[in-house]
Scaffold this active site. Structure first.
Site, mmCIF file in Angstrom:
data_model
loop_
_atom_site.group_PDB
_atom_site.id
_atom_site.type_symbol
_atom_site.label_atom_id
_atom_site.label_comp_id
_atom_site.label_asym_id
_atom_site.label_seq_id
_atom_site.Cartn_x
_atom_site.Cartn_y
_atom_site.Cartn_z
ATOM 1 N N GLY A 1 0.790 -1.207 -0.091
ATOM 2 C CA GLY A 1 -0.060 -0.081 0.021
ATOM 3 C C GLY A 1 1.095 1.400 -0.059
ATOM 4 O O GLY A 1 0.445 2.247 -0.630
ATOM 5 N N ASN B 1 -8.245 3.992 8.613
ATOM 6 C CA ASN B 1 -7.503 2.903 9.227
ATOM 7 C C ASN B 1 -7.782 3.185 10.635
ATOM 8 O O ASN B 1 -7.671 2.261 11.137
ATOM 9 C CB ASN B 1 -6.080 2.596 8.976
ATOM 10 C CG ASN B 1 -5.522 4.006 8.959
ATOM 11 O OD1 ASN B 1 -5.768 5.160 8.117
ATOM 12 N ND2 ASN B 1 -4.371 4.171 9.886
ATOM 13 N N HIS C 1 -1.792 -7.780 2.707
ATOM 14 C CA HIS C 1 -1.699 -8.427 4.357
ATOM 15 C C HIS C 1 -2.844 -7.844 5.100
ATOM 16 O O HIS C 1 -3.024 -8.219 6.233
ATOM 17 C CB HIS C 1 -0.428 -8.057 4.663
ATOM 18 C CG HIS C 1 -0.226 -6.417 5.133
ATOM 19 N ND1 HIS C 1 -0.197 -6.202 6.292
ATOM 20 C CD2 HIS C 1 0.190 -5.414 4.226
ATOM 21 C CE1 HIS C 1 0.195 -4.749 6.404
ATOM 22 N NE2 HIS C 1 0.221 -4.343 5.177
ATOM 23 N N THR D 1 11.674 -6.604 -10.380
ATOM 24 C CA THR D 1 11.459 -8.156 -10.603
ATOM 25 C C THR D 1 10.129 -8.217 -9.891
ATOM 26 O O THR D 1 9.921 -8.195 -8.754
ATOM 27 C CB THR D 1 12.672 -8.997 -10.193
ATOM 28 O OG1 THR D 1 13.652 -8.634 -10.881
ATOM 29 C CG2 THR D 1 12.040 -10.342 -10.331
ATOM 30 N N CYS E 1 4.484 7.113 16.939
ATOM 31 C CA CYS E 1 5.414 7.393 18.146
ATOM 32 C C CYS E 1 6.573 7.784 17.487
ATOM 33 O O CYS E 1 7.349 7.294 16.559
ATOM 34 C CB CYS E 1 5.642 6.033 18.793
ATOM 35 S SG CYS E 1 6.225 6.072 20.333
HETATM 36 C C1 LIG Z 1 -5.090 3.030 4.839
HETATM 37 C C2 LIG Z 1 -3.757 2.670 4.724
HETATM 38 N N1 LIG Z 1 -3.086 2.717 3.615
HETATM 39 C C3 LIG Z 1 -1.752 2.458 3.497
HETATM 40 C C4 LIG Z 1 -1.154 1.491 4.374
HETATM 41 C C5 LIG Z 1 -0.095 1.116 3.967
HETATM 42 O O1 LIG Z 1 0.049 -0.210 3.470
HETATM 43 P P1 LIG Z 1 1.338 -1.164 3.473
HETATM 44 O O2 LIG Z 1 1.410 -1.567 4.977
HETATM 45 O O3 LIG Z 1 1.085 -2.381 2.495
HETATM 46 O O4 LIG Z 1 2.554 -0.414 2.886
HETATM 47 C C6 LIG Z 1 -1.995 1.029 5.440
HETATM 48 C C7 LIG Z 1 -1.261 0.244 6.463
HETATM 49 O O5 LIG Z 1 -1.638 0.008 7.679
HETATM 50 C C8 LIG Z 1 -3.245 1.546 5.572
HETATM 51 O O6 LIG Z 1 -3.788 1.170 6.794
#
Ligand SMILES: Cc1ncc(COP(=O)(O)O)c(C=O)c1O
Length: 408
Positions: free
Chosen positions: A68, A175, A225, A261, A351
């Site tokens: 992400g 999140n 994940h 890759t 943190c």
């Molecule tokens: C809303 C959101 N965006 C992006 C990410 C980042 O994804 P990744 O852990 O695959 O880099 C997270 C991971 O906690 C997320 O909750």
């Protein structure tokens, strides 16, 4: 362990783990021309088709990334650069057609990047970086006290200068507090004005029915994940004709947009997880929603002055998310007290150098610093059970009392 931190990462699904383990024993770079390479390529392309089908996209719209964070960086920086280039009459960005080759060069190049103040740091810091290192102007879109951006606020921010806006980026679901944004309405608004629209659907992808084409977004971030795939495999979905400027340069493996890759084992497991998750998503969302409602009821019964942050339980909130402020507590002290009882959860806030920072999400929702620091997120996923919720219900009252004594 009572694991209530599925929004951070959720255990791999057994089907994904088996697929990845099998694939790790295979040889071949998907870009190699020999038989082993062609076999690995087939794995990647079949996975691409599966991901596309699950998320309502065309296979050619799936760009694999390392997750992400990378996909968000590529979307925010790459689309910004592409839109700037388009305005100068070179290449293009945007499902809407705005800025495609041949678009009229704008006298005032688009500089403004509009993003909600509650984005994940992968978006937040990318926007901030553009403002610090490029010519971009960051504009933080306001959310209400439940964490939701209203289309009227986006319309107001676009104002009467849509040509000055390079990009709008709004996460599908938050999140920390689980707030679901009205993505279709927001994307439609951006499109009406010819502005590229990106959404970070990382948290939404495993819990809500997500359709990329139906959303109207130009770009969408997902990562494996969060729904039972491995860490380190994700994708940026890019609508046809949307061409961000690359962030990673090299072999140009992913349509010249992303180099590196391809990790066939992780990609295969990512796709298997997506397909398994999609097959049971609605049923699982209903199960988690009930568990989540019970978790909220048990926490509020044990700590009557706890404040549920984000949208009310029934609507507008991810089914697996519950987020509270506990007045008079430091969130990280409470987290450690629960951890000592083998209950894993999250403060959600960053943190820095060992010093707890108040959550930028709660601050943007109008909470004060004390309330922001005294908050915890409990997130449920495919391994969550009623016993997990009951264990939290039994432990939270005493843990809060102890955290309050420690804070005095
Ligand atoms: C809303 C959101 N965006 C992006 C990410 C980042 O994804 P990744 O852990 O695959 O880099 C997270 C991971 O906690 C997320 O909750």
């Amino acid at each position: 362990m009572i694991y209530l931190d599925h929004a951070a990462t959720t255990p791999m699904l057994p089907e994904a783990l088996a697929a990845m383990t099998e694939e790790l024993g295979q040889l071949g770079n998907p870009s190699s021309l020999h038989n082993a390479g062609r076999r690995a390529r087939r794995v990647v392309e079949e996975s691409r088709e599966q991901i596309a089908e699950v998320f309502g996209a065309r296979p050619s719209e799936v760009i694999f990334t390392s997750g992400g964070t990378e996909a968000d960086n590529l979307a925010v920086k790459g689309l910004y650069w592409a839109r700037r280039a388009a305005a100068a009459g070179r290449s293009g960005a945007g499902r809407s057609g705005a800025g495609r080759s041949g678009a009229r060069p704008s006298a005032a190049a688009p500089r403004r990047v509009l993003a909600t103040a509650v984005e994940h740091h992968a978006v937040l810091d990318s926007v901030h970086w553009l403002a610090g290192h490029e010519d971009a102007e960051e504009h933080w879109l306001p959310v209400d006290e439940t964490g939701v951006l209203h289309p009227a606020a986006l319309a107001e921010a676009i104002g009467d200068d849509p040509d000055g806006v390079a990009l709008v980026t709004v996460m599908w679901a938050n999140n920390e507090v689980g707030a679901i944004q009205p993505i279709i309405a927001l994307a439609a608004l951006a499109r009406e004005h010819g502005i590229p629209f990106h959404t970070d659907a990382v948290q939404a992808a495993g819990q809500l029915p997500i359709g990329f084409a139906a959303s109207g977004a130009d770009a969408m971030t997902i990562t494996g994940h969060k729904f039972g795939g491995p860490v380190g495999a994700g994708a940026l979905l890019l609508a046809r004709g949307v061409q961000p400027v690359p962030v990673l340069h090299g072999g140009g493996q992913e349509s010249e947009v992303r180099s590196g890759t391809l990790d066939a084992p992780a990609i295969r497991a990512f796709a298997v997880a997506a397909a398994v998750m999609a097959g049971r998503r609605d049923e699982e969302a209903a199960r988690l929603g009930k568990l989540r409602d019970d978790l909220i009821a048990q926490v509020l019964a044990a700590v009557p002055d706890a404040i549920l942050n984000g949208p009310p339980a029934g609507s507008g909130r991810l089914p697996g998310n519950a987020h509270f402020s506990f007045p008079g507590c430091e969130g990280d002290a409470l987290l450690m007290l629960l951890d000592a009882k083998c209950i894993a959860c999250s403060t959600g806030s960053a943190c820095t150098a060992g010093v707890a920072q108040p959550s930028h999400v709660l601050l943007a929702m109008g909470a004060d610093e004390a309330r922001s620091r005294g908050s915890l997120r409990f997130s449920l996923g495919h391994t969550s059970t009623q016993d997990d919720v009951d264990a939290l219900g039994a432990a939270i009252g005493e843990a809060v009392q102890r955290a309050r004594r420690a804070a005095r």
